[in-house]
Motif scaffolding. Structure first.
Motif, mmCIF file in Angstrom:
data_model
loop_
_atom_site.group_PDB
_atom_site.id
_atom_site.type_symbol
_atom_site.label_atom_id
_atom_site.label_comp_id
_atom_site.label_asym_id
_atom_site.label_seq_id
_atom_site.Cartn_x
_atom_site.Cartn_y
_atom_site.Cartn_z
ATOM 1 N N LEU A 124 0.833 -1.198 0.000
ATOM 2 C CA LEU A 124 0.000 0.000 0.000
ATOM 3 C C LEU A 124 0.869 1.250 0.000
ATOM 4 O O LEU A 124 1.832 1.371 0.746
ATOM 5 N N GLY A 125 0.495 2.200 -0.867
ATOM 6 C CA GLY A 125 1.236 3.443 -0.982
ATOM 7 C C GLY A 125 2.275 3.443 -2.079
ATOM 8 O O GLY A 125 2.851 4.495 -2.381
ATOM 9 N N LYS A 126 2.515 2.302 -2.711
ATOM 10 C CA LYS A 126 3.518 2.240 -3.771
ATOM 11 C C LYS A 126 2.884 2.438 -5.146
ATOM 12 O O LYS A 126 1.736 2.092 -5.376
ATOM 13 N N THR A 127 3.672 2.988 -6.059
ATOM 14 C CA THR A 127 3.269 3.175 -7.449
ATOM 15 C C THR A 127 4.317 2.544 -8.349
ATOM 16 O O THR A 127 5.517 2.737 -8.146
ATOM 17 N N GLN A 128 3.875 1.775 -9.338
ATOM 18 C CA GLN A 128 4.798 1.087 -10.232
ATOM 19 C C GLN A 128 4.492 1.409 -11.686
ATOM 20 O O GLN A 128 3.333 1.592 -12.063
ATOM 21 N N ILE A 129 5.540 1.467 -12.490
ATOM 22 C CA ILE A 129 5.401 1.591 -13.937
ATOM 23 C C ILE A 129 5.912 0.309 -14.563
ATOM 24 O O ILE A 129 7.045 -0.117 -14.307
ATOM 25 N N THR A 130 5.067 -0.322 -15.360
ATOM 26 C CA THR A 130 5.381 -1.599 -15.996
ATOM 27 C C THR A 130 5.255 -1.447 -17.502
ATOM 28 O O THR A 130 4.386 -0.724 -17.998
ATOM 29 N N ARG A 131 6.104 -2.137 -18.218
ATOM 30 C CA ARG A 131 6.095 -2.096 -19.685
ATOM 31 C C ARG A 131 5.697 -3.467 -20.208
ATOM 32 O O ARG A 131 6.308 -4.479 -19.831
ATOM 33 N N ASP A 132 4.677 -3.507 -21.076
ATOM 34 C CA ASP A 132 4.248 -4.790 -21.627
ATOM 35 C C ASP A 132 4.301 -4.764 -23.145
ATOM 36 O O ASP A 132 4.038 -3.763 -23.777
ATOM 37 N N ASP A 133 4.691 -5.907 -23.734
ATOM 38 C CA ASP A 133 4.832 -6.008 -25.176
ATOM 39 C C ASP A 133 3.458 -6.084 -25.838
ATOM 40 O O ASP A 133 2.543 -6.721 -25.323
ATOM 41 N N THR A 134 3.322 -5.422 -26.983
ATOM 42 C CA THR A 134 2.022 -5.355 -27.662
ATOM 43 C C THR A 134 2.015 -6.078 -29.005
ATOM 44 O O THR A 134 1.046 -5.992 -29.750
ATOM 45 N N THR A 135 3.085 -6.830 -29.325
ATOM 46 C CA THR A 135 3.185 -7.459 -30.633
ATOM 47 C C THR A 135 2.472 -8.794 -30.712
ATOM 48 O O THR A 135 2.093 -9.247 -31.785
ATOM 49 N N GLY A 136 2.325 -9.493 -29.582
ATOM 50 C CA GLY A 136 1.686 -10.809 -29.579
ATOM 51 C C GLY A 136 2.646 -11.959 -29.791
ATOM 52 O O GLY A 136 2.236 -13.130 -29.754
ATOM 53 N N SER A 137 3.942 -11.658 -30.013
ATOM 54 C CA SER A 137 4.931 -12.722 -30.174
ATOM 55 C C SER A 137 6.280 -12.191 -29.713
ATOM 56 O O SER A 137 6.868 -11.309 -30.344
ATOM 57 N N VAL A 138 6.778 -12.730 -28.591
ATOM 58 C CA VAL A 138 8.011 -12.249 -27.986
ATOM 59 C C VAL A 138 8.929 -13.444 -27.722
ATOM 60 O O VAL A 138 8.515 -14.419 -27.094
ATOM 61 N N ALA A 139 10.157 -13.385 -28.193
ATOM 62 C CA ALA A 139 11.131 -14.437 -27.913
ATOM 63 C C ALA A 139 11.599 -14.316 -26.464
ATOM 64 O O ALA A 139 12.085 -13.262 -26.050
ATOM 65 N N VAL A 140 11.436 -15.396 -25.676
ATOM 66 C CA VAL A 140 11.772 -15.358 -24.256
ATOM 67 C C VAL A 140 12.500 -16.634 -23.858
ATOM 68 O O VAL A 140 12.452 -17.648 -24.554
ATOM 69 N N ASN A 141 13.161 -16.561 -22.706
ATOM 70 C CA ASN A 141 13.754 -17.736 -22.075
ATOM 71 C C ASN A 141 13.209 -17.797 -20.654
ATOM 72 O O ASN A 141 13.720 -17.134 -19.764
#
Length: 371
Positions: free
Chosen positions: A36-53
């Protein structure tokens, strides 16, 4: 579409766990409420296909997302009490709210109301507002048992019915099996963090009933991961493509990374809460590279003359560069930052905060510097 986007994004913020190195990982009521009291900024991919491990399950693992490339948009999450929202009276049993604000093509705000008790964490309501509509939905869904720990498993089942079961109805059903399947170190632009990973094996069912008899059915499977830390809650999230059954998938349909966390209320003001004519835009490009004379542009707007300061800080609050600090007239302004400190030294890759202060108010945004 916006509701689905918000619900997937808020998967980033539905769990917060405590970690002790080389010991049992657990979550308690106090751990959750400490957000409570914290604020976060998050970035999410919008392409629908992301190479990940995504790595493998087990103890003492390492996940390195420092160079993860995202063609993405930002969303902001604020952890607030119900009384800090316009909908507290509709969910009197709630004591914890996750407020998620999206801008751009999916602009809108979602409020996830929950009750954090000693033995469980339960979602009790959802509110989604956009420019055109407002959606309010009561709920009674388990988010997680409390306390939780490594290797614990729990199942959440939800169902929505449209129509009359006795005549003609559609039923959308979701069965999610959660397992805290790994722990270790996650490496991000903002630093290395101890974390717990939670896997969600989910199955979606679409059922059609005619005169009380099942007429048709369809189902799909998927796998989701959340990486959870003591310092920031959820810091990363990955969802497989539809139909994926391999827990070590390499193609994600959704991927999100935490960019920053702040606790100062003054710096956590959302754009719509600021005075009219006072606005700070997201820098562009973001991320940007400081090599080869690269730079990023920061723009802001003033409605009246005032002493104005635009400065860049580390996530720990250390001021590294002042771009302007003087009296400015009303109007629009543009400043560039080359990723260097006051002494002209190129700073390390990572997430930084740029803050605008003027006329007794201030606001800030996060940016990502890469080499």
């Amino acid at each position: 579409m916006f509701k689905r986007t918000i619900l997937r994004a808020t998967g980033m913020v539905v769990l917060f766990l405590s970690f002790a190195a080389h010991a049992q990982i657990s979550i308690t009521r106090s751990d959750v409420l400490s957000l409570l009291g914290k604020t976060q900024i998050t970035r999410d991919d919008t392409t629908g296909s992301v190479a990940v491990n995504v790595g493998t399950a087990g103890a003492n693992k390492t996940w390195d997302f420092r160079t993860q490339v995202l063609q993405a948009q930002n969303f902001t999450t604020q952890y607030v009490t119900p009384q800090a929202t316009p909908y507290a009276a509709q969910f009197p049993q709630a004591n914890f709210v996750q407020k998620v604000v999206y801008t751009g093509t999916s602009a809108g705000t979602a409020y996830l109301f929950s009750n954090v008790a000693t033995n469980n964490w339960t979602q009790v309501g959802l509110v989604i507002t956009t420019q055109d509509t407002s959606f309010v939905e009561p709920a009674n869904e388990l988010i997680a048992p409390l306390p939780a720990q490594f290797n614990q498993t729990w199942t959440v089942t939800t169902a929505d019915t449209i129509g009359d079961f006795a005549t003609f109805a559609f039923i959308n059903k979701s069965v999610s099996v959660y397992t805290a399947d790994a722990w270790g170190t996650i490496r991000l632009p903002l630093g290395d963090l101890n974390c717990l990973r939670v896997r969600n094996n989910n199955t979606f069912y679409s059922l059609t009933y005619f005169n009380g008899t099942l007429f048709s059915s369809d189902s799909s499977k998927g796998i989701e991961y959340l990486w959870l830390t003591k310092e920031h809650g959820a810091v990363a999230s990955a969802s497989s493509q539809e139909g994926e059954t391999n827990p070590n998938f390499t193609d994600a349909s959704f991927f999100a990374l935490l960019q920053s966390t702040t606790t100062a209320v003054e710096e956590a003001q959302a754009a719509h809460e600021l005075p009219s004519g006072f606005a700070l835009a997201q820098n562009y490009p973001n991320p940007f590279s400081a090599t080869s004379a690269g730079s990023t542009t920061m723009q802001f707007e003033l409605s009246r003359a005032a002493f104005t300061e635009l400065a860049v800080f580390t996530l720990q609050g250390e001021q590294v560069r002042v771009l302007t600090a003087r009296v400015l007239s009303p109007g629009a302004y543009t400043y560039r930052w080359d990723g260097r400190d006051e002494a002209g030294r190129t700073l390390a890759s990572g997430t930084y905060i740029y803050r605008l202060k003027t006329g007794g108010v201030q606001t800030s945004r996060a940016l990502l510097l890469m080499k």
